[in-house]
Design an enzyme around this catalytic site. Structure first.
Site, PDB file in Angstrom:
ATOM      1  N   LYS A  22       0.854  -1.209   0.000  1.00  0.00           N
ATOM      2  CA  LYS A  22       0.000   0.000   0.000  1.00  0.00           C
ATOM      3  C   LYS A  22       0.882   1.248   0.000  1.00  0.00           C
ATOM      4  CE  LYS A  22      -1.523   1.488   4.158  1.00  0.00           C
ATOM      5  NZ  LYS A  22      -1.169   2.861   4.538  1.00  0.00           N
ATOM      6  N   ASN A  23       1.940   1.231   0.818  1.00  0.00           N
ATOM      7  CA  ASN A  23       2.755   2.438   0.989  1.00  0.00           C
ATOM      8  C   ASN A  23       3.753   2.669  -0.133  1.00  0.00           C
ATOM      9  OD1 ASN A  23       1.288   2.988   3.236  1.00  0.00           O
ATOM     10  ND2 ASN A  23       2.866   2.388   4.708  1.00  0.00           N
ATOM     11  N   CYS A 120      -4.111  12.210  13.286  1.00  0.00           N
ATOM     12  CA  CYS A 120      -4.821  10.920  13.255  1.00  0.00           C
ATOM     13  C   CYS A 120      -4.576  10.252  14.604  1.00  0.00           C
ATOM     14  CB  CYS A 120      -4.322  10.067  12.096  1.00  0.00           C
ATOM     15  SG  CYS A 120      -2.708   9.394  12.374  1.00  0.00           S
ATOM     16  N   ARG A 125       1.075  14.144  13.131  1.00  0.00           N
ATOM     17  CA  ARG A 125       1.408  13.904  11.718  1.00  0.00           C
ATOM     18  C   ARG A 125       1.545  15.220  10.920  1.00  0.00           C
ATOM     19  NH1 ARG A 125      -0.323   8.710  10.510  1.00  0.00           N
ATOM     20  NH2 ARG A 125       1.189   8.709   8.811  1.00  0.00           N
ATOM     21  N   ASP A 315       5.444   0.288  12.090  1.00  0.00           N
ATOM     22  CA  ASP A 315       4.203  -0.319  11.590  1.00  0.00           C
ATOM     23  C   ASP A 315       4.053  -1.781  11.986  1.00  0.00           C
ATOM     24  OD1 ASP A 315       4.044   1.494   8.424  1.00  0.00           O
ATOM     25  OD2 ASP A 315       3.674   2.084  10.489  1.00  0.00           O
ATOM     26  N   ARG A 407      -8.341  -0.493   5.320  1.00  0.00           N
ATOM     27  CA  ARG A 407      -7.558   0.566   4.676  1.00  0.00           C
ATOM     28  C   ARG A 407      -6.271   0.007   4.090  1.00  0.00           C
ATOM     29  NH1 ARG A 407      -6.795   6.125   7.699  1.00  0.00           N
ATOM     30  NH2 ARG A 407      -5.655   6.310   5.750  1.00  0.00           N
TER      31      ARG A 407
END
Ligand code: EPZ
Length: 440
Positions: A22-23, A120, A125, A315, A407
């Protein structure tokens, strides 16, 4: 709101496949803004953040075709006409990574209007480092009504960014990516120091190079970019998702199973593999795209301290903490990247974990017998931590707000069922007693 219902106790056995990162996909999709030609990306994960990015690009006038292709999921993006180069708050507030369009929009259009991303669950952030570096390259950026209004002074003729010597005050992944996309079309050379070295940065640099950019040093702390006047289209296959792969390795370990994680890149998993071995887990790198994890007796406590790549990834901190609850001894978990990334702790404690938090350090005492409970997801990786705990807790856990998982994890529960987990997704159906309550 969808929930997961998980019955714990099944060791995960067999082969589980990792989706695309995803990233990597998010910055690579934003890179399509830099050219009028088509950019085709392969191995794109079908997750909500990708859908959000598609909507964002389309809101600016891009054509984005997400389709099943022979190269698995691929997306073809054409930004020939950008009728409305504005990243609206309605979309940006749902995904912070929307700030990745800032650099490419300014580089392509000489201007940009991008909503400031809110904070968030895991922290404030900010994107001050992105802004500071873009200003050093000639962008004038004002903040008005929650939006960044960026323009390149047309005084230098083309309204074009110019190269600069950038030194990031702290390592920022999307900051590095945003500025890399700004630099490839800037006039002259840009020297970038204290860059992020994440594989996702390397993926982006590889795509940009395929599009005609001139980049040296991707994957190291120092990158040199020689600006070009235009970029052309390209087809590029993105890397497997190393965070999903690490999550599955920990799922195999916590359930005492024998799990092969396929379609991954073991070279991106060095810190996670080393830590699992230190915790007493048998980990074997089977090939250049598969890693096998097996329980090798009891788990032993091993601390982590999250660092930028190639250190232990932030993560994977929440997922590792779930595993640490089952290890004998005291595991110290220090979170150095984000100021509020322990939202999973209280939920794990409700399942019986013994964890104390003081500032950026969590002390995990184990092994703790986990019992099933109703728990709630707060952010993407905390959700994965609760699923791992549910896989080992006695009884049936209910994990609410799994939209956080959707997500960034593709078909997560289906993949786990395929290797023996008892997990299913429940829509927001009222149980009889809840219905009575509503009627009553
Ligand atoms: C990227 O976020 C990832 N997201 C995150 O993954 C990941 O946790 C993070 O990098 C760290 O590895 C994407 O790539 C889309 P940072 P990013 O800028 O770039 C501070 C997930 O779960 N900072 O590297 O936003 C910041 O507050 C997500 O997939 C500034 O102060 O993270 C943080 O403390 C979550 N000013 C630290 O730097 C800035 O201008 C690192 O943040 C930028 C960052």
């Amino acid at each position: 709101m969808d929930k997961f219902v998980i019955r714990g106790g099944n060791p995960l056995m067999g082969v589980i496949r990792v989706s695309g990162a995803k990233n990597s996909a998010l910055p690579c999709m934003a890179a399509a803004l830099l050219t009028e030609d088509e950019v085709t990306l392969e191995n794109i994960p079908k997750v909500r953040d990708i859908e959000t990015e598609r909507r964002l690009l389309e809101s600016m006038g891009a054509d984005v075709a997400l389709r099943e292709g022979e190269a698995q999921d691929q997306t073809t993006i054409s930004c020939r006409k950008l009728s409305d180069p504005v990243a609206r708050y309605e979309i940006v507030k749902t995904m912070r990574a929307s700030s990745l369009v800032l650099g490419p929009l300014i580089a392509r259009m000489g201007m940009a209007r991008v909503a400031m991303p809110g904070g968030c669950a895991i922290g404030g952030r900010p994107i001050d480092l992105h802004i500071k570096a873009l200003e050093k390259m000639g962008a004038a950026i004002a903040q008005e009504h929650g939006y960044l209004e960026a323009r390149v002074d047309a005084g230098n003729g083309a309204g074009r960014l110019h190269g600069a010597h950038l030194v990031f005050d702290r390592i920022t992944v999307t900051g590095t990516e945003d500025l890399l996309m700004a630099a490839v079309l800037a006039e002259g050379e840009t020297l970038m120091e204290n860059c992020a070295r994440e594989p996702e940065v390397v993926d982006l640099a590889a795509l940009l190079t395929a599009m005609g950019a001139k980049i040296a040093g991707a994957g190291t702390a120092t990158m040199r970019v020689e600006g070009v006047t235009s970029l052309h289209g390209a087809r590029y296959r993105i890397n497997p998702d190393r965070i999903e792969a690490g999550t599955f390795l920990m799922a195999g370990a916590i359930t005492g199973g024998d799990l092969t994680v396929a379609n991954c890149n073991p070279a991106h998993l060095g810190a996670a593999i080393a830590k699992l071995r230190e915790a007493g887990v048998q980990v074997d790198v089977l090939s250049e795209d598969a890693v096998r994890v097996r329980a090798a007796g009891r788990l032993v406590a091993a601390g982590i301290s999250t660092e930028e790549y190639p250190g232990f990834p932030t993560d994977m901190q929440a997922q590792y903490m779930a595993l640490a609850t089952q290890a004998e001894g005291v595991s110290l978990v220090r979170e150095n990247i984000f100021e509020n990334r322990f939202m999973h702790v209280q939920e794990l404690v409700r399942m019986g974990a013994n964890i104390k938090v003081e500032g950026s350090m969590a002390t995990v005492r184990g092994p703790a017998r986990l019992s099933a409970a109703a728990v709630m997801c707060s952010d993407l990786r905390a959700s994965a931590s609760l699923v791992l705990a549910g896989l080992v807790a006695e009884g049936e856990s209910i994990i609410d707000r799994v939209y956080h998982m959707d997500r960034g994890y593709e078909r997560f529960e289906e993949k786990l069922v395929g290797v023996g987990a008892q997990i299913q997704r429940m829509g927001n159906v009222f149980a009889p007693r809840e219905a009575q309550a509503v009627v009553g």
